[in-house]
Enzyme design. Structure first.
Site: not given
Ligand code: PLP
Length: 280
Positions: A33, A143, A176, A200
């Site tokens: 996505y 993703k 992250e 990401l």
């Protein structure tokens, strides 16, 4: 229209749209996505997001049903149908449909788009965060729709009254967050985890690095630890939803918030760019 849903050419009110139960999203969360803000009917950072969307699909070996240009035209057309031009633009491609079988079905992916009202609050933050062991899989640069560890981490943060959960791997290496990237400022330098398989490559992260370049702030894309995080002058969380947010507490203890001017300069650079690119 206030909330729009699109699925393989069908368009309708989001709450009334249906998808086939045999879509691979339902069996395996088998898709990728991307998402970004839209203001005044201008979709922010569209090229960067569409490029990453196609990269994620290629890494997941999903056959795209549209070209990049067709997708951009479609998104712009759908945005143009909305009552308000201030939106959250979300899209995903799943690996087609068919009987439940782990191996890939033949053919192209299914394209989904949702448009919902959203406005950036440029004054959002400072926020609190917790730290959590990063138990996600190795391909965090894809993703993917498989967000179970991120969903659980985000819920743990909410239960602790926090905005984000900051992940670390063995060796207490910070990677992250559940839905953002995280960076620190130390002695005037921005440290951010390298864009490898453990994070990401955020579009807002790239915009923050570019802002550092414009302001003459050195950037080190290198691993850093929980200790570095706790001792940082500033902690910054970035994502396409809130762009650039300051962190003031980690695991209940005060953190960051020691370089007001530097944070303010970076925050303005990122937020001003958003407003200037999305002005009428
Ligand atoms: N890291 C993760 C795990 C995310 O899910 C996201 C956004 O959804 C980000 C980072 C930030 O990426 P971007 O700045 O492109 O929104």
């Amino acid at each position: 229209m206030k909330e729009l849903g699109y699925y393989n050419g069908r368009i309708g009110e989001l709450s009334e749209m249906t998808v086939p139960m045999n879509d691979r999203a339902c069996w395996f969360g088998d898709g990728v996505y991307d998402a970004e803000l839209c203001r005044n009917y201008h979709i922010f950072a569209l090229d960067e997001h569409v490029d990453r969307f196609f990269r994620s699909a290629a890494m997941a070996e999903i056959v795209m049903p549209v070209t990049k240009q067709e997708l951009k035209d479609l998104l712009q057309d759908l945005v143009g149908r909305m009552d308000s031009g201030n939106l959250f633009v979300y899209y995903q491609v799943t690996r087609g449909g068919g009987p439940r079988s782990h191996t890939f079905p033949e053919g192209k992916g299914n394209l989904w788009v949702t448009l919902t009202p959203r406005e950036l609050n440029p004054d959002f933050g400072p926020v609190s965060a917790i730290t959590l062991a990063d138990t996600r899989f190795f391909h965090c640069n894809v993703k993917t729709l498989n967000l179970l560890p991120s969903v659980i981490a985000s819920q743990r943060a909410k239960e602790a009254g926090c905005y984000e959960a900051i992940f670390y791997r063995p060796g207490e290496r910070v990677t992250e967050c559940s839905h953002s990237n995280v960076h620190i400022l130390r002695d005037g330098t921005l440290y951010t985890a390298p864009a490898d398989e453990l994070i990401l490559p955020g579009i807002a992260r790239a915009r923050l690095i570019a802002a550092c370049g414009r302001l003459g702030i050195p950037v080190a894309e290198c691993p850093y630890t929980l200790k570095d995080l706790r001792e940082a002058d500033e902690i910054i969380v970035t994502s396409s939803s809130n762009l650039c947010v300051r962190v003031c507490r980690i695991d209940g203890a005060p953190a960051g918030m020691k370089q007001d001017d530097l944070f303010a300069a970076l925050h303005s650079a990122v937020i001003d760019e958003y407003f200037s690119e999305t002005d009428d």
